[in-house]
Design an enzyme around this catalytic site. Structure first.
Site, PDB file in Angstrom:
ATOM      1  N   LYS A 137      -0.872 -12.468  -2.412  1.00 20.56           N
ATOM      2  CA  LYS A 137      -0.199 -12.047  -1.166  1.00 20.56           C
ATOM      3  C   LYS A 137      -0.623 -12.942   0.007  1.00 20.56           C
ATOM      4  CE  LYS A 137       0.147  -7.777   1.560  1.00 20.56           C
ATOM      5  NZ  LYS A 137      -0.169  -6.341   1.559  1.00 20.56           N
ATOM      6  N   LEU A 186       1.861  -6.416   8.372  1.00 22.52           N
ATOM      7  CA  LEU A 186       1.558  -5.715   7.101  1.00 22.52           C
ATOM      8  C   LEU A 186       1.730  -4.211   7.197  1.00 22.52           C
ATOM      9  CD1 LEU A 186      -1.816  -7.531   6.235  1.00 22.52           C
ATOM     10  CD2 LEU A 186       0.481  -8.314   5.712  1.00 22.52           C
ATOM     11  N   SER A 212       3.609  -3.563   1.950  1.00 25.10           N
ATOM     12  CA  SER A 212       3.712  -4.914   2.466  1.00 25.10           C
ATOM     13  C   SER A 212       3.570  -6.001   1.390  1.00 25.10           C
ATOM     14  CB  SER A 212       2.660  -5.143   3.551  1.00 25.10           C
ATOM     15  OG  SER A 212       1.358  -4.884   3.072  1.00 25.10           O
ATOM     16  N   VAL A 233      -2.998  -0.322   2.428  1.00 21.64           N
ATOM     17  CA  VAL A 233      -3.694   0.570   3.371  1.00 21.64           C
ATOM     18  C   VAL A 233      -2.839   1.815   3.627  1.00 21.64           C
ATOM     19  CG1 VAL A 233      -2.930  -0.128   5.695  1.00 21.64           C
ATOM     20  CG2 VAL A 233      -5.299   0.405   5.321  1.00 21.64           C
ATOM     21  N   GLY A 234      -1.635   1.781   3.085  1.00 19.74           N
ATOM     22  CA  GLY A 234      -0.736   2.924   3.261  1.00 19.74           C
ATOM     23  C   GLY A 234       0.356   2.898   2.201  1.00 19.74           C
ATOM     24  N   GLY A 235       0.040   2.289   1.060  1.00 23.35           N
ATOM     25  CA  GLY A 235       1.023   2.244  -0.025  1.00 23.35           C
ATOM     26  C   GLY A 235       1.509   0.849  -0.342  1.00 23.35           C
ATOM     27  N   SER A 236       0.906  -0.163   0.281  1.00 27.08           N
ATOM     28  CA  SER A 236       1.467  -1.524   0.198  1.00 27.08           C
ATOM     29  C   SER A 236       1.415  -2.189  -1.160  1.00 27.08           C
ATOM     30  CB  SER A 236       0.787  -2.436   1.210  1.00 27.08           C
ATOM     31  OG  SER A 236       1.402  -2.241   2.444  1.00 27.08           O
TER      32      SER A 236
HETATM   33  C1  LIG Z   1       2.203   2.271  17.594  1.00 24.15           C
HETATM   34  C2  LIG Z   1       2.038   3.377  16.684  1.00 24.15           C
HETATM   35  C3  LIG Z   1       3.060   3.446  15.611  1.00 24.15           C
HETATM   36  C4  LIG Z   1       2.789   4.624  14.791  1.00 24.15           C
HETATM   37  C5  LIG Z   1       3.415   4.611  13.513  1.00 24.15           C
HETATM   38  C6  LIG Z   1       3.029   3.460  12.638  1.00 24.15           C
HETATM   39  C7  LIG Z   1       2.533   3.947  11.333  1.00 24.15           C
HETATM   40  C8  LIG Z   1       2.427   2.860  10.394  1.00 24.15           C
HETATM   41  C9  LIG Z   1       2.666   3.300   9.016  1.00 24.15           C
HETATM   42  C10 LIG Z   1       3.575   2.355   8.342  1.00 24.15           C
HETATM   43  C11 LIG Z   1       3.781   2.500   6.924  1.00 24.15           C
HETATM   44  C12 LIG Z   1       2.712   1.848   6.131  1.00 24.15           C
HETATM   45  C13 LIG Z   1       3.236   0.862   5.168  1.00 24.15           C
HETATM   46  C14 LIG Z   1       2.207   0.286   4.282  1.00 24.15           C
HETATM   47  C15 LIG Z   1       1.098  -0.424   4.965  1.00 24.15           C
HETATM   48  C16 LIG Z   1       0.140  -1.077   4.006  1.00 24.15           C
HETATM   49  O1  LIG Z   1      -0.357  -0.510   3.053  1.00 24.15           O
HETATM   50  N1  LIG Z   1      -0.249  -2.313   4.358  1.00 24.15           N
HETATM   51  C17 LIG Z   1      -1.191  -3.109   3.601  1.00 24.15           C
HETATM   52  C18 LIG Z   1      -2.224  -3.694   4.417  1.00 24.15           C
HETATM   53  O2  LIG Z   1      -3.210  -4.235   3.621  1.00 24.15           O
END
Ligand SMILES: CCCCCCCCCCCCCCCC(=O)NCCO
Length: 570
Positions: A137, A186, A212, A233-236
């Site tokens: 990545k 990301l 991401s 970090v959130g499902g990427s």
């Molecule tokens: C300014 C504040 C905005 C608030 C909402 C934003 C929330 C963000 C969540 C987004 C969805 C996450 C997608 C996956 C991210 C991930 O896992 N990234 C990998 C990084 O290593």
């Protein structure tokens, strides 16, 4: 007349700032153009390289699945250089279809040539991943390449060293050979940025490949790589794997190197991104993680990592487990195919002798709101500031409009904003240091509450939808934030979690979709975006507490063996 003077003062005050901003953006546009030119040269280099290998030989090599490829390299049937050229060709073709590759890693050729040279010595012991090309990545550091995370402002800042994991891959004999595309910052499950453009889902180009680690998933899905390394970090890792019909796995944060890595929000405390594999099946992920965790040098390179080897006893155990499951997390109703995937997985696990009981996610609204607060760390200041100073294509937008307003306005709107879930999120975004401490406290408390809820039922693991909906169209991810609650929970509580595709969307799911009740715009978009997805893969997610990664992998393997899409189609 006074109005005229006030206008002059205001224009006088703002115009230098506006001009400055305009000039900065112009500079970024120039950098993007230069980057596109460099990329073209880089792609030409790859083309020259792969054209040195006969096309039919390339097709024969790149068609080999991971284990067969590894064995052929081990027994000398194929060599590292021709293998690299074969995958360069396949990756080139994949990127022509989906724009998944940012750059070909030119050092890969030297690495492969060196391996080939070493292998001429009859006493040479081939390392376990001898000659296997692996994709990386873009945000993971590779020496001499930029890790821009999609920011134009980060162009021309090449990494001066490989990341711990890239170094490890090379030590294990692998050949990191491409950097793959990501969404800017990301923090999206789309895959678009102003530097490299948009990556398409190979199964339906009008939809996102997930993010991401979207470039990874598109590439692996098209056979341009047998193993991709993403971050989550959130499902990427799990979301793109699911959207492209692949297996994906993220460990708890302690079992992934943290030293020297790029984070979407540097300094984030409780939500740490982890690196992990994406591959056509979970066996490949298991083998990679086995090699990764059994390598003693890893724990010397990142001294903060607890030296926990791959726990074969957990992976090979035959002990029946007690597993909780849910088709609805209480936050976002998942589209029918994703609920069915859970029901079908539950049936398989029961058949295998495990005990399955329903589970309720504690405080679901609170869960996703504090995830968003934790993931953005400082109420969104760093993120919004970085984005404001960059070039953002419309489909790369992050967050919903009200979360982007200045904090003093968010404070005024916090109580009254009409959209319930958006309101809950802005209520949790920290706007001062006291709120930031409270946010960390809430995350700690939530982890405690969650573990107690699992312990009350004596659960070893959990099964749930991999995501809330099939891949939406480009530009939609930030408008359907709620669908991300399924993977995000396991980052919030720092569990191990993986996904495997177990079914495809069917006509019956499309019929069920029409009956779905909706509360707000997010729900409505989940329904709209889930329509016309017949045939697209649908994954299930399995999660276990930290240091039980191998138990999670065991369950994923069991499910995949019974109903995995890959085991049925290959
Ligand atoms: C300014 C504040 C905005 C608030 C909402 C934003 C929330 C963000 C969540 C987004 C969805 C996450 C997608 C996956 C991210 C991930 O896992 N990234 C990998 C990084 O290593």
């Amino acid at each position: 007349m006074w109005f005229f003077y006030v206008a002059i003062v205001i224009i006088g005050f703002f115009s230098p700032k506006l001009i400055d901003k305009y000039n900065r953006k112009q500079k970024l546009r120039t950098l993007i153009k230069q980057r596109a030119a460099d990329r073209k040269i880089n792609f030409e280099w790859a083309k020259n390289s792969f054209q040195k290998l006969d096309e039919s030989r390339a097709v024969e090599i790149s068609a080999k699945p991971f284990e067969e490829l590894r064995n052929s390299l081990k027994n000398g049937e194929i060599g590292p250089v021709e293998t690299l050229r074969a995958f360069q060709r396949k990756a080139y073709e994949s990127t022509e279809k989906t724009n998944c590759v940012c750059f070909f890693i030119q050092e890969a050729l030297e690495i492969a040539e060196n391996l080939e040279h070493l292998a001429t010595d009859p006493n040479y012991q081939k390392p376990p991943l001898f000659g296997v090309p692996v994709s990386i990545k873009e945000s993971i550091h590779v020496k001499n390449l930029d890790s821009t995370a999609g920011y134009a402002q980060k162009i021309n800042n090449p990494s001066d060293a490989n990341s711990v994991s890239v170094d490890q891959l090379i030590r294990l004999g692998a050949v990191p050979f491409v950097h793959t595309n990501i969404p800017i910052a990301l923090l999206s499950y789309g895959c678009s940025n102003g530097v490299y453009g948009t990556t398409l889902n190979p199964l339906d180009n009008s939809r996102v490949p997930g993010g991401s680690s979207g470039g990874e998933a598109a590439l692996v899905s098209l056979g341009g790589s047998v193993l991709g390394i993403g971050t989550d970090v959130g499902g990427s890792i799990r979301t793109p794997a699911s959207f492209c019909g692949l297996a994906g796995f993220k460990s708890s944060s302690d079992r992934s190197p943290q030293l020297g890595k790029t984070a979407s929000i540097p300094g984030r405390q409780l939500l740490l991104s982890v690196e992990g594999p994406i591959a056509k099946n979970i066996d490949v992920c298991v083998e990679y993680l086995r090699l990764k965790w059994n390598d003693p040098l890893l724990y010397k390179k990142d001294v903060y990592m607890p030296p926990v080897k791959f726990q074969e006893n957990l992976y090979n155990s035959e002990k029946p487990l007690k597993i909780g499951y849910y088709t609805f997390d209480g936050y976002q109703t998942a589209s029918p195919a994703y609920q069915r995937a859970v029901r079908e997985t539950v049936a398989v696990l029961k058949e295998l002798g495990h005990e399955l009981v329903p589970f309720e996610v504690p405080q679901p609204d609170h869960m996703y709101s504090i995830f968003c607060a934790g993931a953005t760390a400082d109420g969104g200041l760093y993120l919004m500031d970085s984005l404001a100073n960059d070039i953002i294509p419309p489909e790369a937008d992050i967050g919903f409009p009200v979360a982007k307003l200045p904090h003093f306005i968010q404070r005024l709107l916090r109580k009254y904003w009409h959209h319930r879930r958006e309101r809950q999120i802005i209520q949790e975004l920290p706007h001062d240091t006291e709120e930031m401490r409270q946010m960390h406290e809430k995350i700690e408390d939530y982890r405690h509450e969650f573990v107690l809820a699992m312990r009350a039922k004596k659960l070893d693991a959990l099964v749930c939808p991999a995501f809330g909906c099939p891949p939406p169209h480009h530009g939609m991810p930030n408008k359907i934030l709620g669908a991300n609650s399924y993977p995000a929970l396991y980052n919030l509580i720092d569990f191990a979690a993986g996904t495997v595709p177990v079914t495809v969307q069917k006509q019956e799911d499309e019929v069920e979709l029409r009956k779905m009740k909706t509360e707000d715009s997010w729900d409505r978009r989940v329904v709209t975006e889930s329509k016309n997805c017949i045939g697209l893969p649908v994954s299930v997610q399995i999660a276990t507490p930290p240091y039980r990664e191998e138990m999670c992998l065991r369950l994923l393997k069991q499910v995949e063996a019974k109903i995995g899409l890959y085991s049925r189609t290959h």
